[in-house]
Enzyme design. Structure first.
Site, short mmCIF file in Angstrom:
data_model
loop_
_atom_site.label_atom_id
_atom_site.label_comp_id
_atom_site.label_asym_id
_atom_site.label_seq_id
_atom_site.Cartn_x
_atom_site.Cartn_y
_atom_site.Cartn_z
N GLU A 168 10.22 0.42 10.30
CA GLU A 168 11.25 1.44 10.04
C GLU A 168 10.59 2.76 10.35
O GLU A 168 9.72 3.21 9.61
CB GLU A 168 11.62 1.45 8.56
CG GLU A 168 12.59 0.41 8.12
CD GLU A 168 13.00 0.69 6.69
OE1 GLU A 168 12.49 0.02 5.80
OE2 GLU A 168 13.82 1.60 6.48
N LYS A 199 0.86 -1.19 0.00
CA LYS A 199 0.00 0.00 0.00
C LYS A 199 0.89 1.23 0.00
O LYS A 199 1.72 1.41 0.88
CB LYS A 199 -0.91 0.04 1.23
CG LYS A 199 -1.93 1.16 1.10
CD LYS A 199 -2.62 1.52 2.39
CE LYS A 199 -1.87 2.52 3.22
NZ LYS A 199 -1.67 3.83 2.59
N GLY A 204 7.22 4.36 8.29
CA GLY A 204 6.40 5.55 8.53
C GLY A 204 6.67 6.09 9.92
O GLY A 204 7.74 5.87 10.50
N SER A 205 5.69 6.77 10.46
CA SER A 205 5.88 7.45 11.74
C SER A 205 5.79 6.48 12.92
O SER A 205 5.23 5.38 12.79
CB SER A 205 4.83 8.55 11.91
OG SER A 205 3.55 7.95 11.94
N GLY A 252 3.35 3.27 13.43
CA GLY A 252 4.04 2.00 13.71
C GLY A 252 3.43 1.29 14.91
O GLY A 252 3.31 0.06 14.92
N CYS A 296 14.16 10.49 7.11
CA CYS A 296 14.25 9.89 8.44
C CYS A 296 15.70 9.94 8.96
O CYS A 296 15.92 9.98 10.16
CB CYS A 296 13.75 8.46 8.40
SG CYS A 296 14.55 7.47 7.12
N GLU A 338 10.97 14.38 16.13
CA GLU A 338 11.29 14.45 14.70
C GLU A 338 10.45 15.57 14.08
O GLU A 338 9.23 15.57 14.19
CB GLU A 338 10.94 13.11 14.04
CG GLU A 338 11.26 13.09 12.56
CD GLU A 338 10.87 11.76 11.91
OE1 GLU A 338 9.72 11.32 12.11
OE2 GLU A 338 11.71 11.17 11.22
P1 NAD Z 1 2.65 7.90 8.41
O1 NAD Z 1 2.94 7.03 9.57
O2 NAD Z 1 1.65 8.98 8.56
O3 NAD Z 1 2.13 7.02 7.17
C1 NAD Z 1 2.90 5.97 6.65
C2 NAD Z 1 1.99 4.98 5.95
O4 NAD Z 1 1.14 4.35 6.92
C3 NAD Z 1 1.06 5.61 4.90
O5 NAD Z 1 0.99 4.75 3.79
C4 NAD Z 1 -0.28 5.65 5.62
O6 NAD Z 1 -1.39 5.62 4.76
C5 NAD Z 1 -0.21 4.40 6.46
N1 NAD Z 1 -1.10 4.38 7.63
C6 NAD Z 1 -1.62 5.43 8.32
N2 NAD Z 1 -2.37 4.97 9.34
C7 NAD Z 1 -2.29 3.62 9.32
C8 NAD Z 1 -2.86 2.58 10.14
N3 NAD Z 1 -3.65 2.85 11.19
N4 NAD Z 1 -2.56 1.30 9.82
C9 NAD Z 1 -1.76 1.01 8.78
N5 NAD Z 1 -1.22 1.95 7.96
C10 NAD Z 1 -1.48 3.23 8.24
O7 NAD Z 1 4.06 8.48 7.94
P2 NAD Z 1 4.35 9.50 6.76
O8 NAD Z 1 3.97 10.88 7.18
O9 NAD Z 1 3.79 8.97 5.48
O10 NAD Z 1 5.96 9.40 6.63
C11 NAD Z 1 6.83 10.10 7.45
C12 NAD Z 1 7.42 9.20 8.51
O11 NAD Z 1 8.08 8.09 7.90
C13 NAD Z 1 8.50 9.90 9.32
O12 NAD Z 1 8.34 9.63 10.69
C14 NAD Z 1 9.81 9.31 8.80
O13 NAD Z 1 10.87 9.35 9.70
C15 NAD Z 1 9.38 7.90 8.49
N6 NAD Z 1 10.31 7.28 7.55
C16 NAD Z 1 11.21 6.36 8.04
C17 NAD Z 1 12.14 5.76 7.21
C18 NAD Z 1 13.13 4.75 7.74
O14 NAD Z 1 13.83 4.13 6.94
N7 NAD Z 1 13.24 4.55 9.04
C19 NAD Z 1 12.16 6.08 5.84
C20 NAD Z 1 11.25 7.03 5.37
C21 NAD Z 1 10.32 7.61 6.24
#
Ligand code: NAD
Length: 496
Positions: free
Chosen positions: A255, A179, A232-233, A237, A289, A400
């Site tokens: 991650e 997704k 993601g965040s 997570g 990140c 962050e």
């Molecule tokens: P986010 O957590 O808002 O969303 C990430 C993904 O999760 C999206 O596809 C979103 O639709 C999905 N999502 C949202 N709610 C969900 C739920 N309840 N269940 C399952 N999936 C859900 O993050 P973002 O704003 O898209 O990205 C930014 C974050 O990603 C930052 O915290 C950044 O540090 C992190 N990031 C980490 C790495 C790494 O390698 N560690 C790499 C890139 C980004």
């Protein structure tokens, strides 16, 4: 510069079981440019039914895909690598349109093509262990593909993260449902079309566009998904992890975020250190990140470092991300823009004054500026922002921010530098600049971080080494974790 793609020319359907299909209820969402605020595309949103269909397709494809030998699976990945490389311009354009990523610094297509090429060969690495250490027994472990993998990616580097999720899973013999982020679905749909063109068997890779709810949460809790690989965040997570625990206790790879420290000692090459730490912060307008968003400089060289850093960091050309002359694009959307401003306000508050550059931006005009010659007022732009001397306990120092906002503080001793660097919930990437190699190795070992760069900083990583975080919040396991380990060994291997 107007939109280079017509809304109706962009692939906007879901990719399920080898076919592009609209969502089951016809529902769509609109993706808007953070530079012009224009609608870039209307995209079908995966429903519960669509998500379940995608998982069922991946499950059905699993026996045949996992039965191929690594050479056969690798051939598909090699073809995909070539197609991705050839699609550099289109992928760069799609990510520029969705989230303001300047095309001038777009490396993602070539970088991710190398990942597909690497994993085209890597299937042969899946080897177990043997032991004769149990009297009268011969023991061995097997690495077997785990089954259907669910993958959820963010918006900031979708093409790279698509490759990080899809390539190792496929090499291991797993099938996958990915997704994409609702903010940047178009490059993932383009990649789906390349997967189709590469001839992968139907159901092997399925690509859904949609939000956390319903499609993300259904993938996390689905009983037929055996492993969920999420980037993601931290907040999301936690949801993913909880959903996995509540359902089939599927394996979880997280991650998450970062607040990466860079330590600059007084014997460092200041020119090199300032150039590279600026590059780390400029990457993706600070929306990375691994960006070194906390810099600690030894007091004796702090003025020299700060002057060199400031001169380079503030030397940007903000503008249309599609213009090759632009070096900084807008932040990905209004939510990011507000979040960064909020932290700039908190940073100012913590210092009791406004530092140079740390000025809160007013929200941009919501008027579309394209075609009226007034493009400078358009877009969610935040200028490069430097905070010095913010207390370590301040929220802007600890959380962050995910924007072009850097904190530069000082230290007197090595012990103080390490203590400050490690005083965080995150542990993704750290770096140390010094000409003293003994100190470099000592500090690298002491830093609680998944990756430590010595005289280099993010995004530098070794392509054939594991990447990920070390902390209570961050776990990343690479290729091997797409496999089951038999016997008790697996516990220890997971702990590596
Ligand atoms: P986010 O957590 O808002 O969303 C990430 C993904 O999760 C999206 O596809 C979103 O639709 C999905 N999502 C949202 N709610 C969900 C739920 N309840 N269940 C399952 N999936 C859900 O993050 P973002 O704003 O898209 O990205 C930014 C974050 O990603 C930052 O915290 C950044 O540090 C992190 N990031 C980490 C790495 C790494 O390698 N560690 C790499 C890139 C980004």
């Amino acid at each position: 510069m107007g939109l280079p793609l017509a809304v109706n020319e962009v692939e906007n359907r879901l990719y399920i079981n080898g076919e592009f299909v609209p969502s089951s209820d016809g529902k769509t969402f609109t993706v808007k440019s953070p530079y012009s605020y224009e609608a870039v595309a209307t995209v079908y949103e995966a429903t519960e039914n669509d998500t379940n269909r995608a998982v069922a397709a991946a499950k059905a494809a699993f026996p045949a895909w996992s039965a191929l030998d690594p050479h056969e699976r690798g051939a598909y990945l090699s073809r995909l690598a070539t197609l991705v490389r050839d699609s550099h311009t289109e992928l760069a354009t799609l990510d520029a349109l969705c989230m303001g990523r300047p095309v001038s610094s777009y490396f993602d297509a070539h970088y991710s093509a190398n990942i597909y090429d690497h994993y085209a060969q890597a299937g042969f690495d899946a080897k177990g262990q043997t032991s004769l250490n149990t009297k009268g027994h011969m023991n061995f472990t097997l690495r077997q593909p785990i089954g259907v993998v669910g993958a959820i990616i963010p918006w900031n580097v979708p093409v790279v993260l698509f490759a990080h999720k899809v390539a190792p899973a496929l090499a291991a013999g797993c099938t996958i449902v990915l997704k994409s982020s609702e903010k940047a679905p178009l490059s993932s749909l383009k990649l789906a079309s390349l997967i189709h063109a590469a001839g992968f068997p139907p159901g092997t890779v399925n690509v859904l566009s949609g939000f956390g709810n319903p499609s993300g949460s259904i993938l996390s809790s689905h009983m037929d998904v055996r492993l969920i690989n999420f980037t993601g965040s931290v907040a999301t997570g936690r949801h993913v992890s909880a959903a996995a625990a509540r359902s089939n206790l599927k394996k979880v790879i997280l991650e998450l975020g970062g607040k990466s420290p860079a330590l600059i000692f007084e014997d460092a090459d200041i020119e090199q250190a300032s150039t590279e730490t600026v590059m780390s912060m400029r990457l993706l307008s600070g929306q990375a990140c691994i960006a070194n968003s906390r810099i600690y400089v030894q007091k004796s060289v702090a003025p020299a470092f700060l002057a060199a850093f400031r001169a380079k960091f503030e030397d940007v050309k903000c503008g249309d991300p599609l213009d090759p002359a632009t070096t900084q694009g807008p932040q990905a959307d209004g939510i990011q823009f507000e979040r960064i401003n909020h932290y700039i306000a908190l940073g100012n508050e913590a210092m009791g004054k406004t530092d140079a550059g740390a000025k809160q931006q007013q929200p941009p005009s919501t008027t579309n500026s394209h075609g009226n010659g007034n493009s400078k007022t358009s877009g969610f732009f935040i200028p490069p922002t430097i905070f010095t001397s913010v207390p370590e306990s301040a929220p802007s120092m600890r959380d962050e921010i995910f924007g072009p906002v850097v904190h530069i503080n000082t230290f007197a001793t090595e012990a103080e530098a390490v203590q400050k660097a490690n005083d965080t919930e995150f542990g993704l990437y750290a770096s140390v600049y010094t000409r003293d190699l003994d100190r470099a190795m000592r500090v690298a070992r002491a830093l609680e971080s998944g990756t430590v760069g010595i005289n280099c900083t993010s995004p530098t990583i070794a392509g054939d080494m594991p990447f990920g975080g070390e902390s209570l919040l961050l776990f990343f396991y690479s290729f091997f974790f797409y496999f089951f380990f038999f016997f008790f060994f697996y516990f220890f291997l997971y702990a590596v």
